[in-house]
Design a protein around this motif. Structure first.
Motif, PDB file in Angstrom:
ATOM      1  N   MET A  39       0.827  -1.193   0.000  1.00 38.23           N
ATOM      2  CA  MET A  39       0.000   0.000   0.000  1.00 38.23           C
ATOM      3  C   MET A  39       0.870   1.256   0.000  1.00 38.23           C
ATOM      4  SD  MET A  39      -3.576   0.534   1.913  1.00 38.23           S
ATOM      5  CE  MET A  39      -3.335   1.395   3.431  1.00 38.23           C
ATOM      6  N   GLU A  40       2.075   1.128   0.504  1.00 40.76           N
ATOM      7  CA  GLU A  40       2.992   2.280   0.532  1.00 40.76           C
ATOM      8  C   GLU A  40       3.346   2.734  -0.883  1.00 40.76           C
ATOM      9  OE1 GLU A  40       7.435   3.186   2.114  1.00 40.76           O
ATOM     10  OE2 GLU A  40       6.139   2.068   3.484  1.00 40.76           O
ATOM     11  N   ASP A  41       3.524   1.767  -1.806  1.00 41.82           N
ATOM     12  CA  ASP A  41       3.827   2.116  -3.196  1.00 41.82           C
ATOM     13  C   ASP A  41       2.664   2.878  -3.834  1.00 41.82           C
ATOM     14  OD1 ASP A  41       6.302   0.948  -3.040  1.00 41.82           O
ATOM     15  OD2 ASP A  41       5.693  -0.915  -3.995  1.00 41.82           O
ATOM     16  N   ILE A  42       1.453   2.453  -3.522  1.00 41.66           N
ATOM     17  CA  ILE A  42       0.264   3.140  -4.041  1.00 41.66           C
ATOM     18  C   ILE A  42       0.254   4.573  -3.533  1.00 41.66           C
ATOM     19  CG2 ILE A  42      -2.263   3.235  -3.981  1.00 41.66           C
ATOM     20  CD1 ILE A  42      -2.210   0.135  -3.771  1.00 41.66           C
ATOM     21  N   GLN A  43       0.507   4.739  -2.234  1.00 38.91           N
ATOM     22  CA  GLN A  43       0.506   6.080  -1.652  1.00 38.91           C
ATOM     23  C   GLN A  43       1.572   6.958  -2.304  1.00 38.91           C
ATOM     24  OE1 GLN A  43       0.710   5.903   2.636  1.00 38.91           O
ATOM     25  NE2 GLN A  43      -1.396   5.190   2.812  1.00 38.91           N
ATOM     26  N   LYS A  44       2.750   6.410  -2.579  1.00 41.59           N
ATOM     27  CA  LYS A  44       3.822   7.179  -3.220  1.00 41.59           C
ATOM     28  C   LYS A  44       3.411   7.624  -4.624  1.00 41.59           C
ATOM     29  CE  LYS A  44       7.766   5.233  -0.781  1.00 41.59           C
ATOM     30  NZ  LYS A  44       8.955   4.379  -0.887  1.00 41.59           N
ATOM     31  N   ASP A  45       2.807   6.707  -5.384  1.00 42.16           N
ATOM     32  CA  ASP A  45       2.356   7.044  -6.737  1.00 42.16           C
ATOM     33  C   ASP A  45       1.318   8.153  -6.711  1.00 42.16           C
ATOM     34  OD1 ASP A  45       3.986   5.176  -7.891  1.00 42.16           O
ATOM     35  OD2 ASP A  45       2.383   3.895  -8.652  1.00 42.16           O
ATOM     36  N   VAL A  46       0.323   7.998  -5.848  1.00 42.23           N
ATOM     37  CA  VAL A  46      -0.758   8.980  -5.766  1.00 42.23           C
ATOM     38  C   VAL A  46      -0.211  10.325  -5.273  1.00 42.23           C
ATOM     39  CG1 VAL A  46      -2.951   9.534  -4.622  1.00 42.23           C
ATOM     40  CG2 VAL A  46      -2.540   7.221  -5.468  1.00 42.23           C
ATOM     41  N   HIS A  47       0.679  10.284  -4.297  1.00 44.12           N
ATOM     42  CA  HIS A  47       1.310  11.495  -3.758  1.00 44.12           C
ATOM     43  C   HIS A  47       2.023  12.255  -4.884  1.00 44.12           C
ATOM     44  CE1 HIS A  47       4.508  13.758  -1.590  1.00 44.12           C
ATOM     45  NE2 HIS A  47       3.571  13.889  -0.654  1.00 44.12           N
ATOM     46  N   SER A  48       2.818  11.538  -5.668  1.00 47.73           N
ATOM     47  CA  SER A  48       3.553  12.166  -6.771  1.00 47.73           C
ATOM     48  C   SER A  48       2.610  12.763  -7.804  1.00 47.73           C
ATOM     49  CB  SER A  48       4.459  11.139  -7.457  1.00 47.73           C
ATOM     50  OG  SER A  48       5.482  10.747  -6.593  1.00 47.73           O
ATOM     51  N   PHE A  49       1.556  12.017  -8.146  1.00 46.47           N
ATOM     52  CA  PHE A  49       0.601  12.512  -9.140  1.00 46.47           C
ATOM     53  C   PHE A  49      -0.075  13.790  -8.651  1.00 46.47           C
ATOM     54  CE2 PHE A  49      -3.699  12.796 -10.873  1.00 46.47           C
ATOM     55  CZ  PHE A  49      -3.417  12.834 -12.232  1.00 46.47           C
ATOM     56  N   ILE A  50      -0.536  13.803  -7.427  1.00 45.45           N
ATOM     57  CA  ILE A  50      -1.235  14.977  -6.890  1.00 45.45           C
ATOM     58  C   ILE A  50      -0.289  16.176  -6.844  1.00 45.45           C
ATOM     59  CG2 ILE A  50      -2.327  15.960  -4.825  1.00 45.45           C
ATOM     60  CD1 ILE A  50      -3.536  13.129  -4.380  1.00 45.45           C
ATOM     61  N   LEU A  51       0.942  15.974  -6.398  1.00 49.43           N
ATOM     62  CA  LEU A  51       1.916  17.072  -6.363  1.00 49.43           C
ATOM     63  C   LEU A  51       2.174  17.620  -7.764  1.00 49.43           C
ATOM     64  CD1 LEU A  51       4.677  16.066  -3.808  1.00 49.43           C
ATOM     65  CD2 LEU A  51       3.173  18.043  -3.688  1.00 49.43           C
ATOM     66  N   SER A  94      -2.776  12.056   5.144  1.00 46.72           N
ATOM     67  CA  SER A  94      -4.074  12.450   5.700  1.00 46.72           C
ATOM     68  C   SER A  94      -4.492  13.871   5.347  1.00 46.72           C
ATOM     69  CB  SER A  94      -4.048  12.277   7.218  1.00 46.72           C
ATOM     70  OG  SER A  94      -3.033  13.078   7.784  1.00 46.72           O
ATOM     71  N   THR A  95      -3.723  14.558   4.503  1.00 44.13           N
ATOM     72  CA  THR A  95      -4.100  15.905   4.063  1.00 44.13           C
ATOM     73  C   THR A  95      -5.467  15.839   3.375  1.00 44.13           C
ATOM     74  OG1 THR A  95      -1.788  16.540   3.700  1.00 44.13           O
ATOM     75  CG2 THR A  95      -3.461  17.845   2.566  1.00 44.13           C
ATOM     76  N   PRO A  96      -6.434  16.663   3.799  1.00 47.72           N
ATOM     77  CA  PRO A  96      -7.752  16.643   3.149  1.00 47.72           C
ATOM     78  C   PRO A  96      -7.677  17.240   1.740  1.00 47.72           C
ATOM     79  CG  PRO A  96      -7.683  18.326   4.866  1.00 47.72           C
ATOM     80  CD  PRO A  96      -6.374  17.597   4.915  1.00 47.72           C
ATOM     81  N   LEU A  97      -7.998  16.418   0.761  1.00 47.63           N
ATOM     82  CA  LEU A  97      -7.858  16.827  -0.637  1.00 47.63           C
ATOM     83  C   LEU A  97      -9.103  17.540  -1.157  1.00 47.63           C
ATOM     84  CD1 LEU A  97      -6.202  13.549  -1.945  1.00 47.63           C
ATOM     85  CD2 LEU A  97      -5.058  15.682  -1.306  1.00 47.63           C
ATOM     86  N   ILE A  98     -10.269  16.960  -0.903  1.00 47.10           N
ATOM     87  CA  ILE A  98     -11.512  17.560  -1.383  1.00 47.10           C
ATOM     88  C   ILE A  98     -12.012  18.602  -0.388  1.00 47.10           C
ATOM     89  CG2 ILE A  98     -13.929  17.124  -2.018  1.00 47.10           C
ATOM     90  CD1 ILE A  98     -12.988  14.314  -2.971  1.00 47.10           C
ATOM     91  N   SER A 102      -8.326  11.765   0.996  1.00 46.36           N
ATOM     92  CA  SER A 102      -6.931  11.729   1.446  1.00 46.36           C
ATOM     93  C   SER A 102      -6.191  10.642   0.681  1.00 46.36           C
ATOM     94  CB  SER A 102      -6.843  11.447   2.957  1.00 46.36           C
ATOM     95  OG  SER A 102      -7.208  10.099   3.231  1.00 46.36           O
ATOM     96  N   ILE A 103      -4.894  10.752   0.668  1.00 46.12           N
ATOM     97  CA  ILE A 103      -4.074   9.746  -0.001  1.00 46.12           C
ATOM     98  C   ILE A 103      -4.285   8.389   0.660  1.00 46.12           C
ATOM     99  CG2 ILE A 103      -1.685   9.017  -0.437  1.00 46.12           C
ATOM    100  CD1 ILE A 103      -1.019  12.008  -0.850  1.00 46.12           C
ATOM    101  N   LYS A 104      -4.434   8.380   1.958  1.00 48.83           N
ATOM    102  CA  LYS A 104      -4.668   7.122   2.681  1.00 48.83           C
ATOM    103  C   LYS A 104      -5.979   6.478   2.225  1.00 48.83           C
ATOM    104  CE  LYS A 104      -4.587   5.108   7.214  1.00 48.83           C
ATOM    105  NZ  LYS A 104      -5.495   4.892   8.249  1.00 48.83           N
TER     106      LYS A 104
END
Length: 84
Positions: free
Chosen positions: A1-13, A28-32, A69-71
């Motif tokens: 799940m950590e790899d998924i979070q890294k991918d999503v984190h990079s995409f959002i940034l 846990s940063t609120p995205l919406i 959130s990314i989580k």
């Protein structure tokens, strides 16, 4: 799940927060609810998730309950991968 979070984190940034400090975007940063994603950018995120992770995000899943959130996003992807 950590790899998924890294991918999503990079995409959002890269797509929605260019130039921001990567450490400011946590799992846990609120995205919406925090205003990072609106309806158009949420749709763009859903398209990315479906293509990148070979999943289908149902209409009822494309909201605050699953994508705020990314989580939450990583949990949704993991659930869909295990169900497939």
């Amino acid at each position: 799940m950590e790899d998924i979070q890294k991918d999503v984190h990079s995409f959002i940034l890269n797509e929605f927060l260019p130039g921001e400090d990567p450490s400011e975007l946590t799992e846990s940063t609120p995205l919406i609810t925090g205003g990072i994603l609106d309806s158009i950018t949420t749709l763009k995120l859903v398209v990315y998730l479906e293509e990148r992770f070979d999943i289908v995000v149902e209409a009822h899943e494309a909201g605050v309950e699953h994508l705020d959130s990314i989580k939450q996003i990583a949990e949704l992807i993991s659930e869909k991968k295990h169900a497939a």
